[in-house]
Write a protein that holds these residues in place. Structure first.
Motif, mmCIF file in Angstrom:
data_model
loop_
_atom_site.group_PDB
_atom_site.id
_atom_site.type_symbol
_atom_site.label_atom_id
_atom_site.label_comp_id
_atom_site.label_asym_id
_atom_site.label_seq_id
_atom_site.Cartn_x
_atom_site.Cartn_y
_atom_site.Cartn_z
ATOM 1 N N VAL A 52 37.875 14.146 35.248
ATOM 2 C CA VAL A 52 37.945 13.362 34.007
ATOM 3 C C VAL A 52 36.564 13.209 33.395
ATOM 4 O O VAL A 52 36.376 13.355 32.177
ATOM 5 N N ARG A 53 35.561 12.937 34.236
ATOM 6 C CA ARG A 53 34.216 12.768 33.691
ATOM 7 C C ARG A 53 33.681 14.086 33.134
ATOM 8 O O ARG A 53 32.979 14.101 32.115
ATOM 9 N N LEU B 188 32.453 14.838 29.311
ATOM 10 C CA LEU B 188 31.163 15.425 28.930
ATOM 11 C C LEU B 188 31.362 16.641 28.034
ATOM 12 O O LEU B 188 30.622 16.852 27.071
ATOM 13 N N GLU B 189 32.380 17.464 28.368
ATOM 14 C CA GLU B 189 32.647 18.639 27.532
ATOM 15 C C GLU B 189 33.073 18.220 26.134
ATOM 16 O O GLU B 189 32.689 18.863 25.148
ATOM 17 N N LEU C 105 31.200 19.095 22.739
ATOM 18 C CA LEU C 105 31.864 19.718 21.595
ATOM 19 C C LEU C 105 31.544 18.961 20.309
ATOM 20 O O LEU C 105 31.250 19.567 19.275
ATOM 21 N N LEU C 106 31.587 17.625 20.373
ATOM 22 C CA LEU C 106 31.261 16.849 19.183
ATOM 23 C C LEU C 106 29.812 17.057 18.764
ATOM 24 O O LEU C 106 29.486 17.109 17.578
ATOM 25 N N ASP C 107 28.912 17.189 19.768
ATOM 26 C CA ASP C 107 27.513 17.458 19.441
ATOM 27 C C ASP C 107 27.367 18.807 18.746
ATOM 28 O O ASP C 107 26.582 18.960 17.798
ATOM 29 N N GLU C 108 28.133 19.802 19.217
ATOM 30 C CA GLU C 108 28.070 21.121 18.578
ATOM 31 C C GLU C 108 28.574 21.056 17.144
ATOM 32 O O GLU C 108 28.013 21.697 16.249
#
Length: 751
Positions: free
Chosen positions: A200-201, A205-206, A210-213
């Motif tokens: 889950v963690r 993080l992924e 993704l949001l950062d990308e």
């Protein structure tokens, strides 16, 4: 004397007693009167004793063998039980077994290890209902209060009735426990508990990565536009900026940091006299501190060096706002120069005219180049946007906490806005470079109007407006895709700018043609602005849900492409009517009713074997997760070779092929579909691509392949997959109710 029903041991004992007595009497000679008779009796008794003794010995031998086998069986049972216990302890996962009466019979040390306050209460014979109650009351479970714990226990007992159950339990300190419950053939239940905290963690993080990308892509997009942009959050703190801002104002690096208050940036610009003179500070401050529904602000600024800027401030729905600066110096100087040249000698008019024509040609080439760039940039953004949309849909289908569900909904709404903007930019770029192509067909208006009503009813309810869509059984001749886009933009525009009252969509006869009309009770459009509103990025009196001003520009160019008449009637203060006139057609003989809602037919995807051919691992994982959430059984491949290996391993062909167009090493999805069809028959196939051009669509239609463009419309994809069983039953393209349209032979008109 000897009862045959007596046990063998007792019979033999009696025989031995009789034989002993007879032998004693014979030795003592106490029977002189009948010696021969007594001797014969003794002999007979001896034979019986020997026979009984032999039978007894055989029975004892069998008893010893049986006892030995029983002892071995007991040793084997003990060994098997010890082996089973060792295996359960070595699993690394919690395991317990309840019998057919829901009583606890077996468990290992890992079972309920994450719930230390109930481990000591486990015991043989514990009822399943008591076990669930103990778990719901455990302090290790992250549930807020008694009501939520009681609801969780009730839902847990309800799910226990099903044969297979899988769910995740939130624990304190951000830990997570996955519980899998399987019903056994004996009627008992096996329960397996797995610690999925790390998984889950990692997924979290992924998702954040993704949001950062996506944020990086948005920043790259901002850096490519010619306007200086400042983005502030709801507390008037700096949240983003672009490279052009540094070029125009060159602010100190310390101020260009997330969280810098708006007042500090404004003070710096005013101190360096970069916003001209006058009451600019007061105007901007009053606007920033104004209500959330404040109208856009536009100002023309002149700096001390003569640079002319246009300031545009726009509020966002979350009380944040965007301020952009457009350098108009070159355009204004060009205009001034043109006026000056017009006042010079007449002898130079022709020469200047030639120069202006050259400048116009350069501007047109620059505009075409801009349109091609927008199309290319949109194409490059569609691939990660499509993967992000699929991951978010899979995440939304999970059992999320309310706060997470609200956050997911906001992210999905943001991605939907980005998708709409990209689609609009792509449409405009097609018109600008002449790549738009119309595919005229017979379009029934009934299903189209119904889809528009379902699409815009939530928006009307949210704004407190009445949306009326008049029933219509007529059909028209038009491109179904562009006609839907035209009506979408007109209805959306009417709902966005109408504050109270209603919006109406209907059709009326106009000679041999039909006129589709959209009425609203909005503020109306002044006569001097009725031509201007069809320009790109032009908006009049926007409300809180304003767009980018591209909708009416797309409507005008689409109507021009299709040869449909576009009219506007408006009266300020009373409302506006947009009408599109197009030729009427008779209803098609194969018009199909609208497809049922996907939620009511979810079982149609159960165990459907879907072959996914996608070379991008991220997109492939996203599509696989979405199909699994829908109940399908997807198999994945990165190329045609891997797909053939997967089919060979399974020993059967898939029900449908879902292939990306651009594969590795120059291969295409159409080539892969053709090869698989040649080997396994006419399998229904869908081609997923970011190429919106007509050439690929025509090529796919000739091959009988449906084209779906990125980012994928998930509801439409699901509705299409639900038709696969009917298509296979109808043998592909000849399926009853299927019709040619939308680049395929197997989409219904209602879709």
């Amino acid at each position: 004397m000897i009862d045959p029903d007596l046990p063998l041991d007792e019979q033999n004992a009696r025989l031995r007693a009789i034989l002993g007595a007879l032998m004693d009497r014979a030795e003592r000679g106490q029977l002189p009167s009948r010696p021969m008779g007594q001797l014969s009796d003794v002999v007979a008794l001896e034979q019986q004793v020997r026979a009984r003794t032999r039978d007894l010995a055989e029975a004892l031998d069998k008893l010893r063998v049986t006892n030995a086998r029983l002892s071995q069986a007991e040793r084997d049972a003990v060994g098997a039980r010890n082996t089973l216990a060792d295996a359960l302890e070595a699993m690394g996962e919690g395991f317990a077994m309840f019998d057919a009466r829901d009583r606890l019979t077996l468990w290992n040390s890992q079972f309920c290890a994450a719930l230390p306050d109930i481990r000591d209460q486990l015991g043989t014979g514990l009822p399943f209902q008591d076990y669930v109650r103990m778990v719901s009351e455990s302090a290790a479970i992250d549930l807020s209060g008694p009501a939520e714990r009681d609801a969780w226990a009730a839902q847990r007992l309800q799910s226990h009735r099903r044969r297979n159950v899988n769910f995740v339990v939130p624990l304190v300190q951000d830990n997570w426990l996955q519980v899998s419950e399987q019903r056994m053939n004996s009627g008992g239940t096996a329960v397996i508990q797995t610690d999925v905290t790390a998984m889950v963690r990692t997924e979290r993080l992924e998702r954040e990565k993704l949001l950062d990308e996506q944020a990086q892509m948005v920043r790259a997009t901002l850096d490519h536009i010619d306007q200086a942009v400042l983005i502030f959050d709801a507390k008037a703190r700096l949240a983003g900026w672009n490279r052009r801002l540094r070029e125009i104002f060159a602010p100190p690096s310390a101020l260009l940091a997330s969280g810098t208050p708006f007042t500090q940036l404004l003070n710096d610009l005013m101190r360096r006299r970069l916003l001209g003179r006058g009451n600019i500070r007061q105007v901007l401050t009053d606007w920033v501190n104004g209500p959330a529904s404040r109208p856009p602000l536009g100002l023309d600024l002149v700096q001390e060096d003569g640079t002319e800027l246009h300031l545009s401030a726009q509020a966002m729905p979350d009380r944040g706002f965007v301020i952009s600066f457009t350098d108009l110096t070159r355009e204004r100087r060009a205009i001034a120069e043109m006026h000056r040249m017009n006042e010079t000698l007449e002898a130079r008019v022709q020469a200047r005219t030639v120069e202006l024509e050259a400048a116009r040609d350069a501007a047109e080439r620059a505009n075409a180049s801009k349109s091609r760039f927008v199309a290319s940039a949109s194409h490059d953004l569609l691939q990660p946007l499509n993967a992000a949309k699929l991951f978010l849909a899979s995440l939304a289908a999970m059992d999320n906490a309310p706060a997470q569900s609200r956050l997911i909904g906001r992210v999905q709404s943001a991605f939907a806005s980005v998708e709409d903007i990209l689609a609009a930019l792509l449409d405009l770029s097609k018109f600008d470079i002449g790549a738009a192509r119309a595919r005229v067909d017979t379009v029934p208006l009934g299903p189209l109007f119904a889809r528009l009503r379902d699409e815009f009813q939530p928006m009307a309810d949210r704004r407190g407006l009445q949306l009326r869509v008049m029933p219509c059984a007529a059909s028209v001749r038009s491109d179904p895709v562009y006609l839907k886009r035209i009506l979408q933009n007109l209805v959306s525009n009417a709902l966005r700018y109408t504050e109270r009252g209603r919006v109406l969509l209907g059709a009326r006869r106009h000679g041999s043609a039909l006129r589709l009309e959209v009425w609203d009770t909005g503020p109306g459009i002044p006569p001097d602005k009725q031509t201007e509103i069809f320009r790109e990025f032009t908006r009049l009196n926007p409300s809180g849900e304003a767009g980018m001003g591209l909708g009416l520009a797309i409507v005008e160019q689409a109507c021009a492409l299709l040869g449909h008449g576009l009219d506007l009637r408006s009266e300020p203060g009373r409302g506006t009517v947009f009408s599109v006139t197009l030729p009427q057609a008779s209803a098609g003989p194969h018009a199909a009713p609208p497809l049922p809602d996907s939620d009511q037919t979810a079982g149609l995807l159960s165990d459907m074997l879907v072959l996914v051919i996608e070379n991008d691992a991220t997109s492939r994982r996203a599509i696989m997760g979405m199909l699994e959430d829908w109940g399908a059984s997807p198999i994945e491949a990165a190329s045609l070779t891997e797909a053939e290996v997967q089919i060979a391993d399974l020993g059967l062909a898939p029900d449908v092929i879902l292939a990306d167009h651009q594969l590795d090493d120059g291969a295409t999805g159409l080539q892969a579909i053709a090869a698989l069809r040649a080997a396994h028959g006419d399998i229904p196939a869908l081609l997923v691509t970011a190429d919106h051009g007509p050439a690929l669509a025509e090529q796919a239609e000739r091959a009988g392949v449906l084209v779906m463009t990125k980012p994928l419309a998930l509801r439409r994809l699901r509705r299409v997959l639900q038709q696969v069983p009917q298509l296979r039953a109808g043998q592909g393209n000849s399926a009853p109710g299927a019709r040619r349209g939308d680049h395929s032979y197997w989409l219904r008109a209602g879709d």
